[in-house]
Design a protein around this motif. Structure first.
Motif, PDB file in Angstrom:
ATOM      1  N   LYS A 115     -73.925 -30.529 -30.208  1.00 19.63           N
ATOM      2  CA  LYS A 115     -73.994 -31.752 -29.023  1.00 19.63           C
ATOM      3  C   LYS A 115     -73.656 -31.557 -27.881  1.00 19.63           C
ATOM      4  N   LEU A 116     -74.238 -32.271 -26.750  1.00 18.09           N
ATOM      5  CA  LEU A 116     -73.838 -32.238 -25.297  1.00 18.09           C
ATOM      6  C   LEU A 116     -74.196 -33.699 -24.879  1.00 18.09           C
ATOM      7  N   ASP A 117     -73.190 -33.770 -23.662  1.00 20.31           N
ATOM      8  CA  ASP A 117     -73.883 -35.014 -22.789  1.00 20.31           C
ATOM      9  C   ASP A 117     -75.085 -35.021 -22.507  1.00 20.31           C
TER      10      ASP A 117
ATOM     11  N   VAL B  19     -79.356 -17.297 -23.744  1.00 28.04           N
ATOM     12  CA  VAL B  19     -78.380 -17.951 -23.361  1.00 28.04           C
ATOM     13  C   VAL B  19     -77.002 -16.961 -23.353  1.00 28.04           C
ATOM     14  N   PRO B  20     -76.392 -17.063 -22.211  1.00 33.78           N
ATOM     15  CA  PRO B  20     -75.065 -16.231 -22.272  1.00 33.78           C
ATOM     16  C   PRO B  20     -74.094 -16.445 -23.265  1.00 33.78           C
ATOM     17  N   ASP B  21     -73.251 -15.683 -23.813  1.00 38.12           N
ATOM     18  CA  ASP B  21     -72.297 -15.706 -24.779  1.00 38.12           C
ATOM     19  C   ASP B  21     -71.141 -17.027 -24.227  1.00 38.12           C
ATOM     20  N   ASP B  22     -70.806 -16.614 -22.966  1.00 40.64           N
ATOM     21  CA  ASP B  22     -69.835 -17.533 -22.469  1.00 40.64           C
ATOM     22  C   ASP B  22     -70.369 -19.168 -22.282  1.00 40.64           C
ATOM     23  N   LEU B  23     -71.517 -19.119 -21.873  1.00 41.53           N
ATOM     24  CA  LEU B  23     -72.244 -20.493 -21.861  1.00 41.53           C
ATOM     25  C   LEU B  23     -72.359 -21.155 -23.218  1.00 41.53           C
ATOM     26  N   LEU B  24     -72.377 -20.348 -24.163  1.00 39.23           N
ATOM     27  CA  LEU B  24     -72.683 -21.040 -25.474  1.00 39.23           C
ATOM     28  C   LEU B  24     -71.526 -21.458 -26.041  1.00 39.23           C
ATOM     29  N   LYS B  25     -70.324 -20.783 -25.556  1.00 35.12           N
ATOM     30  CA  LYS B  25     -68.880 -20.757 -26.066  1.00 35.12           C
ATOM     31  C   LYS B  25     -68.638 -22.481 -25.591  1.00 35.12           C
ATOM     32  N   ASP B  26     -68.935 -22.483 -24.023  1.00 39.50           N
ATOM     33  CA  ASP B  26     -68.727 -23.704 -23.228  1.00 39.50           C
ATOM     34  C   ASP B  26     -69.194 -24.724 -23.929  1.00 39.50           C
TER      35      ASP B  26
ATOM     36  N   GLU C 261     -67.713 -28.141 -25.804  1.00 33.80           N
ATOM     37  CA  GLU C 261     -67.991 -29.463 -25.453  1.00 33.80           C
ATOM     38  C   GLU C 261     -68.532 -30.414 -26.669  1.00 33.80           C
ATOM     39  N   SER C 262     -69.267 -29.776 -27.470  1.00 33.71           N
ATOM     40  CA  SER C 262     -69.591 -30.631 -28.823  1.00 33.71           C
ATOM     41  C   SER C 262     -68.553 -30.758 -29.627  1.00 33.71           C
ATOM     42  N   TYR C 263     -67.519 -29.970 -29.761  1.00 34.49           N
ATOM     43  CA  TYR C 263     -66.354 -30.155 -30.526  1.00 34.49           C
ATOM     44  C   TYR C 263     -65.401 -31.189 -29.874  1.00 34.49           C
ATOM     45  N   ARG C 264     -65.401 -31.195 -28.496  1.00 35.24           N
ATOM     46  CA  ARG C 264     -64.602 -32.348 -27.943  1.00 35.24           C
ATOM     47  C   ARG C 264     -65.362 -33.721 -27.957  1.00 35.24           C
ATOM     48  N   LEU C 265     -66.723 -33.599 -27.790  1.00 35.39           N
ATOM     49  CA  LEU C 265     -67.246 -34.896 -28.103  1.00 35.39           C
ATOM     50  C   LEU C 265     -67.219 -35.560 -29.508  1.00 35.39           C
ATOM     51  N   VAL C 266     -67.108 -34.711 -30.342  1.00 35.44           N
ATOM     52  CA  VAL C 266     -67.257 -35.337 -31.638  1.00 35.44           C
ATOM     53  C   VAL C 266     -65.734 -35.874 -31.749  1.00 35.44           C
TER      54      VAL C 266
END
Length: 209
Positions: free
Chosen positions: A53-55, A89-96, A100-105
């Motif tokens: 999930k993303l903004d 998709v770079p690893d660091d971007l996927l982690k980021d 965000e998905s964790y935080r949004l939920v």
């Protein structure tokens, strides 16, 4: 899948559980019982999408930037996105994005429930590690700050300030951290040096969550 770190990375987050939805063949990751990420498996149990999930504004931007990010597969396409597990998709971007998905939920829960899920108090203390927990005190979150060392019938000063007055989930977002109230609520059993160490540990607990 090239993101072999994904399972360990997600399960290290506070309050995360996972299950397999057999009808969809999805490995789902939940926080507080709500899904925030999933690995979609094909009939050979090989990943073909990672859902998160993303903004909506960021999600739309990411889809334009990376061909391997598309609107959510079998999901709300405004908020959910699917990433090809063998893409670019770079690893660091996927982690980021997973963060965000964790935080949004997590932020959809009440502030009290967020603290319970994170197993942390508004001041960064870990009640479960306190010798009084379960004996003379049921914990800050359970008692809404009215812990054993607070004035009778009242929440402790830190809880009253952060939660009741400023309506924060915790002191983490307070610009005054650590404030004079923290200094005034020193455990008399601690030396000054031990108290400073305790403050730094609590700040770290808050900022890591």
């Amino acid at each position: 899948m090239r993101y072999i770190w994904l399972d360990d990375y997600l399960l290290k987050k506070k309050g995360v559980t996972k299950d397999l939805q057999p009808d969809w063949n999805w490995i789902r990751y939940h926080v507080g019982g709500k899904m925030f990420a999933a690995v979609c498996l094909d009939t050979d149990n090989k990943p073909y999408y990672i859902n998160l999930k993303l903004d909506p504004v960021r999600g739309d931007y990411m889809r334009k930037m990376y061909a391997d990010i598309i609107p959510g597969y079998y999901s709300d396409k405004t908020h959910w996105n699917s990433i090809r597990p063998d893409g670019a998709v770079p690893d660091d971007l996927l982690k980021d994005m997973l963060d965000e998905s964790y935080r949004l939920v997590l932020e959809n829960f009440s502030k009290k429930r967020q603290r319970e899920i994170l197993d942390i108090t508004c001041c960064g203390s870990e009640c479960s590690k306190c010798g009084c927990y379960g004996n003379i005190c049921q914990g800050c979150n359970e008692l809404c700050g009215k812990v054993f060392h607070a004035p009778p019938g009242k929440a402790c000063p830190i809880y009253r300030c952060a939660v009741n007055r400023k309506h924060l989930t915790s002191c983490a977002k307070c610009e005054e951290l650590p404030c004079v109230i923290w200094r005034d609520t020193k455990d008399p059993q601690l030396t000054d040096e031990e108290f400073e160490t305790d403050i730094q540990n609590r700040i770290r607990n808050l900022l890591e969550n």
